[in-house]
Design a protein around this motif. Structure first.
Motif, PDB file in Angstrom:
ATOM      1  N   LEU A   1      -9.074 -32.272  45.029  1.00  0.00           N
ATOM      2  CA  LEU A   1      -7.865 -31.680  44.430  1.00  0.00           C
ATOM      3  C   LEU A   1      -7.927 -30.196  44.784  1.00  0.00           C
ATOM      4  O   LEU A   1      -8.828 -29.480  44.330  1.00  0.00           O
TER       5      LEU A   1
ATOM      6  N   GLY B   1      -6.031 -26.387  46.661  1.00  0.00           N
ATOM      7  CA  GLY B   1      -5.131 -25.278  46.313  1.00  0.00           C
ATOM      8  C   GLY B   1      -5.844 -23.972  46.051  1.00  0.00           C
ATOM      9  O   GLY B   1      -5.273 -23.025  45.528  1.00  0.00           O
ATOM     10  N   THR B   2      -7.148 -23.897  46.405  1.00  0.00           N
ATOM     11  CA  THR B   2      -7.887 -22.647  46.206  1.00  0.00           C
ATOM     12  C   THR B   2      -8.729 -22.330  47.438  1.00  0.00           C
ATOM     13  O   THR B   2      -8.964 -23.197  48.287  1.00  0.00           O
TER      14      THR B   2
ATOM     15  N   ASP C   1     -12.659 -31.840  41.801  1.00  0.00           N
ATOM     16  CA  ASP C   1     -11.546 -31.041  41.273  1.00  0.00           C
ATOM     17  C   ASP C   1     -11.807 -29.585  41.660  1.00  0.00           C
ATOM     18  O   ASP C   1     -12.577 -28.885  41.000  1.00  0.00           O
TER      19      ASP C   1
ATOM     20  N   THR D   1      -9.330 -27.371  41.948  1.00  0.00           N
ATOM     21  CA  THR D   1      -8.070 -26.675  41.664  1.00  0.00           C
ATOM     22  C   THR D   1      -8.354 -25.336  40.998  1.00  0.00           C
ATOM     23  O   THR D   1      -9.464 -25.027  40.578  1.00  0.00           O
ATOM     24  N   HIS D   2      -7.317 -24.540  40.887  1.00  0.00           N
ATOM     25  CA  HIS D   2      -7.373 -23.206  40.295  1.00  0.00           C
ATOM     26  C   HIS D   2      -7.673 -23.308  38.795  1.00  0.00           C
ATOM     27  O   HIS D   2      -7.251 -24.278  38.156  1.00  0.00           O
TER      28      HIS D   2
ATOM     29  N   ALA E   1      -4.914 -24.347  36.654  1.00  0.00           N
ATOM     30  CA  ALA E   1      -4.304 -25.675  36.872  1.00  0.00           C
ATOM     31  C   ALA E   1      -4.939 -26.661  35.899  1.00  0.00           C
ATOM     32  O   ALA E   1      -5.533 -27.675  36.284  1.00  0.00           O
TER      33      ALA E   1
ATOM     34  N   MET F   1      -3.903 -30.620  35.721  1.00  0.00           N
ATOM     35  CA  MET F   1      -4.506 -31.444  36.775  1.00  0.00           C
ATOM     36  C   MET F   1      -5.947 -31.788  36.413  1.00  0.00           C
ATOM     37  O   MET F   1      -6.404 -32.916  36.620  1.00  0.00           O
ATOM     38  N   SER F   2      -6.647 -30.820  35.853  1.00  0.00           N
ATOM     39  CA  SER F   2      -8.063 -31.047  35.505  1.00  0.00           C
ATOM     40  C   SER F   2      -8.192 -32.074  34.388  1.00  0.00           C
ATOM     41  O   SER F   2      -9.070 -32.951  34.436  1.00  0.00           O
TER      42      SER F   2
END
Ligand code: 3Y8
Ligand code: NAP
Length: 251
Positions: free
Chosen positions: A8, A10-11, A71, A73-74, A77, A80-81
């Motif tokens: 996942l 985006g970072t 995971d 992600t930011h 976020a 999502m987590s």
């Protein structure tokens, strides 16, 4: 069975992990929410768009025969987590989070910590200032109750509708950013206050370092709560987890 990962993304850390996985020949897919027009190209196959909540993620994990989830992600976020923890529990698929530490203030910093976006907005209920609002696009409207300020807005994509502020300047740019450029930008716009998420990592820190150099105060938005899960802090630790596994206590 050979691993088949879902990252996942985006970072910055997710991109670094995907480079390591690709170099090691590990099979995987990296996923984006579809927040921006052109996500950065990744060295792994990528998918863009939500899964459709926990049920959608469970269906994806099963149909794609995912064996592990990372995971990356930011820290903001959080939804999502939470979804990833729930979906991996339901499918009994191992999950780890690749996270980065929050920033801590250092000598010369002038931070006001706030719990969330509404508290950051309340902190701006004062006389007109020149505010660098570098928190992206998704929460701009929350700041509309303070139209007295000039806002410098940095967005990844051009805004579809005019930002809700009478006095603003839009800068379309994506990170990672550097401190000298952010210092010149803040000087050019005579910035007197910065609003930032406590994202951690390196890609968004430039404005924090620039604010310190200019003695400009920062409203620092603390991270939202995230679910309890195994966390690692480097791509190498992800590889170790992948090949050797660890218990929840990391032993
Ligand atoms: C879509 C994927 C990589 C990832 C790079 C990092 C660094 C550069 C700095 C400022 C702060 C901000 C914002 C920011 C940074 C990295 C990282 C990071 C902050 C991309 C990306 C996606 C997003 C989504 C976007 C949000 C927005 C937040 C801009 C890709 C470029 C402010 C967060 O227009 C929108 O809807 C933008 C939405 C979520 C926060 C918001 O609320 O608006 N990131 N950013 C991901 C997806 O679709 O799943 O295109 O590369 C990734 C990166 N942005 O691989 O090198 O790791 O954090 N992203 C913040 O930290 O405050 C900018 O301007 O100073
Ligand atoms: P969020 O609020 O936690 O998630 C909202 C919904 O977006 C999720 O329920 C999911 O939809 C979808 N989603 C989020 N991340 C996804 C991913 N990597 N792959 C597929 N679907 C995803 O997330 P957010 O804060 O909007 O962040 C969205 C993306 O931007 C994430 O990839 C994050 O890493 C990146 N990012 C966010 C920030 C930030 O400040 N929030 C900063 C930098 C990068 P479904 O429920 O339909 O599955």
């Amino acid at each position: 069975m050979a691993p088949n990962l879902l990252v996942l993304g985006g970072t910055t850390e997710a991109t670094a992990l995907c480079c390591v996985l690709a170099a090691q020949g590990v099979r995987g897919t990296v996923s984006f929410a579809g927040r921006v027009a052109r996500p950065v190209r990744q060295p792994l196959p990528q998918r863009v768009g939500g899964f459709g909540g926990v049920d959608g993620l469970v269906a994806f994990l099963r149909s794609e025969k995912i064996t592990h989830v990372v995971d990356a992600t930011h820290p903001f976020a959080a939804q999502m987590s939470f979804n990833a923890v729930e979906a991996c529990a339901r499918t009994d698929i191992p999950l780890t989070a690749l996270t980065r530490a929050p920033w801590c203030s250092v000598v010369g910093d002038s931070w006001t910590h706030v719990r969330d976006i509404p508290e950051a907005v309340a902190t701006l209920h004062g006389p007109p200032e020149r505010v660098m609002l570098a928190i992206g696009r998704m929460h701009l409207a929350d700041f509309a109750p303070n139209p007295q300020h000039f806002y410098l807005l940095r967005l990844v994509d051009p805004p579809q509708e005019p930002p809700p502020f009478p006095d603003h300047h839009v800068l379309v740019d994506r990170g990672p950013f550097d401190s000298d450029s952010d210092l010149a930008l803040m000087r050019e716009h005579r910035i007197s206050r910065v609003v930032s998420k406590n994202s951690g990592g390196t890609g968004a820190y430039a404005k924090i370092a620039a604010a310190r150099r200019l003695a400009v105060p920062v409203i620092m938005i603390d991270r939202p709560p995230v679910p309890r899960r195994l966390e690692v802090h480097s791509p190498e630790a992800v590889l170790h987890w992948l090949h050797h596994g660890v218990t929840d206590l990391g032993v």
